[in-house]
Design a protein around this motif. Structure first.
Motif, mmCIF file in Angstrom:
data_model
loop_
_atom_site.group_PDB
_atom_site.id
_atom_site.type_symbol
_atom_site.label_atom_id
_atom_site.label_comp_id
_atom_site.label_asym_id
_atom_site.label_seq_id
_atom_site.Cartn_x
_atom_site.Cartn_y
_atom_site.Cartn_z
ATOM 1 N N GLN A 60 0.877 -1.100 0.050
ATOM 2 C CA GLN A 60 0.246 0.055 -0.064
ATOM 3 C C GLN A 60 0.955 1.214 -0.163
ATOM 4 O OE1 GLN A 60 -2.481 0.279 3.383
ATOM 5 N NE2 GLN A 60 -3.879 1.952 2.433
ATOM 6 N N MET A 61 1.900 1.187 0.903
ATOM 7 C CA MET A 61 2.772 2.447 0.929
ATOM 8 C C MET A 61 3.732 2.424 -0.545
ATOM 9 S SD MET A 61 4.559 2.003 4.530
ATOM 10 C CE MET A 61 5.370 3.380 4.770
ATOM 11 N N LYS A 62 3.775 1.399 -1.057
ATOM 12 C CA LYS A 62 4.510 1.609 -2.519
ATOM 13 C C LYS A 62 3.502 2.323 -3.549
ATOM 14 C CE LYS A 62 6.932 -1.245 -6.034
ATOM 15 N NZ LYS A 62 7.258 -2.263 -6.368
ATOM 16 N N ALA A 63 2.294 1.850 -3.475
ATOM 17 C CA ALA A 63 1.315 2.409 -4.275
ATOM 18 C C ALA A 63 1.153 3.917 -4.015
ATOM 19 C CB ALA A 63 -0.104 1.525 -4.201
ATOM 20 N N GLU A 64 1.294 4.248 -2.804
ATOM 21 C CA GLU A 64 1.015 5.646 -2.600
ATOM 22 C C GLU A 64 2.131 6.360 -3.001
ATOM 23 O OE1 GLU A 64 0.270 5.925 1.640
ATOM 24 O OE2 GLU A 64 -1.701 4.753 1.714
ATOM 25 N N HIS A 65 3.285 5.782 -2.740
ATOM 26 C CA HIS A 65 4.450 6.522 -3.177
ATOM 27 C C HIS A 65 4.408 6.784 -4.768
ATOM 28 C CE1 HIS A 65 8.744 7.506 -3.443
ATOM 29 N NE2 HIS A 65 8.805 6.418 -4.178
ATOM 30 N N GLU A 66 4.164 5.657 -5.400
ATOM 31 C CA GLU A 66 4.027 5.800 -6.777
ATOM 32 C C GLU A 66 2.998 6.854 -7.214
ATOM 33 O OE1 GLU A 66 3.371 1.855 -8.447
ATOM 34 O OE2 GLU A 66 5.505 1.139 -7.934
ATOM 35 N N HIS A 67 2.170 6.808 -6.556
ATOM 36 C CA HIS A 67 1.065 7.805 -6.818
ATOM 37 C C HIS A 67 1.442 9.101 -6.485
ATOM 38 C CE1 HIS A 67 -3.043 9.497 -7.290
ATOM 39 N NE2 HIS A 67 -2.780 10.203 -5.979
ATOM 40 N N VAL A 68 1.997 9.606 -5.339
ATOM 41 C CA VAL A 68 2.772 10.956 -5.189
ATOM 42 C C VAL A 68 3.780 11.181 -6.005
ATOM 43 C CG1 VAL A 68 4.144 11.933 -3.260
ATOM 44 C CG2 VAL A 68 2.137 10.630 -2.451
ATOM 45 N N ALA A 70 4.107 10.194 -9.235
ATOM 46 C CA ALA A 70 3.184 10.829 -10.261
ATOM 47 C C ALA A 70 2.546 12.136 -10.503
ATOM 48 C CB ALA A 70 2.087 9.789 -10.738
ATOM 49 N N GLU A 71 2.093 12.397 -9.065
ATOM 50 C CA GLU A 71 1.732 13.736 -8.921
ATOM 51 C C GLU A 71 2.520 14.794 -8.967
ATOM 52 O OE1 GLU A 71 -0.604 13.702 -5.236
ATOM 53 O OE2 GLU A 71 -2.368 12.893 -6.229
ATOM 54 N N ARG A 76 5.520 19.144 -11.515
ATOM 55 C CA ARG A 76 6.745 19.586 -12.169
ATOM 56 C C ARG A 76 6.585 19.901 -13.843
ATOM 57 N NH1 ARG A 76 11.455 15.765 -13.583
ATOM 58 N NH2 ARG A 76 9.942 15.471 -15.204
ATOM 59 N N SER A 77 5.886 19.132 -14.312
ATOM 60 C CA SER A 77 5.838 19.170 -15.709
ATOM 61 C C SER A 77 4.837 20.594 -16.101
ATOM 62 C CB SER A 77 5.031 18.163 -16.510
ATOM 63 O OG SER A 77 5.906 17.053 -16.361
#
Length: 164
Positions: A60-68, A70-71, A76-77
């Motif tokens: 779950q933390m990995k998924a949240e990390h990937e989501h953060v 990506a955000e 940045r873009s």
């Protein structure tokens, strides 16, 4: 052969001793051993369950990390695009302003040149007028009766004008 066949009395005594040792071991050794094994089994099961929970939390933390992440990349873009747009807008405004200033300076220079040209022409006209007046004044002051004297005097004045 007697040695191979046990006596009945020895067999019964051995059996009774075995049963007594069995009962003592059952009461004092096996029950605590089994309790310790059950406790150990429970702690192992708890550890496995805890490890599963930690594994799920890590996923779950990995998924949240990937989501953060990506955000953050999207943000940045977005910021880079806004900065580029602002840069382009500032450059465009600067070019427009520079062109307007250049046109203003050029028109002021043309106006100054035209003004100086008119001033120079006016000065030349004034000098020509003054020279004409001086020539006419000199001619009128001197009254000449003779036509050849008038021509000579005009030639003399013409030479003076060319020398100045």
């Amino acid at each position: 052969m007697d040695l191979l066949i046990p006596a009945v009395g020895l067999f019964i005594i051995s059996f009774v001793i075995f049963v007594i040792v069995f009962l003592i071991l059952k009461k004092f050794a096996w029950t605590p051993i089994l309790a310790v094994l059950k406790e150990r089994e429970g702690s192992i099961a708890d550890s496995i369950a805890s490890a599963e929970r930690v594994k799920e939390e890590m996923a779950q933390m990995k998924a949240e990390h990937e989501h953060v992440l990506a955000e953050a990349k999207a943000e940045r873009s977005k910021i880079l695009k806004e900065a580029k747009d602002a840069k382009d807008m500032i450059i465009g405004e600067a070019k427009t302003q520079a062109q307007a200033e250049a046109k203003k300076i050029i028109s002021e220079a043309y106006a100054a040149i035209e003004s100086q040209k008119m001033a120079a022409l006016t000065e030349v006209k004034n000098q020509v007028g003054n020279l004409a007046i001086e020539v006419a004044e000199k001619i009128l002051r001197k009254e000449l009766s003779d036509k050849s004297a008038q021509e000579g005097y005009v030639k003399e004045l013409a030479q003076e004008i060319k020398l100045n």
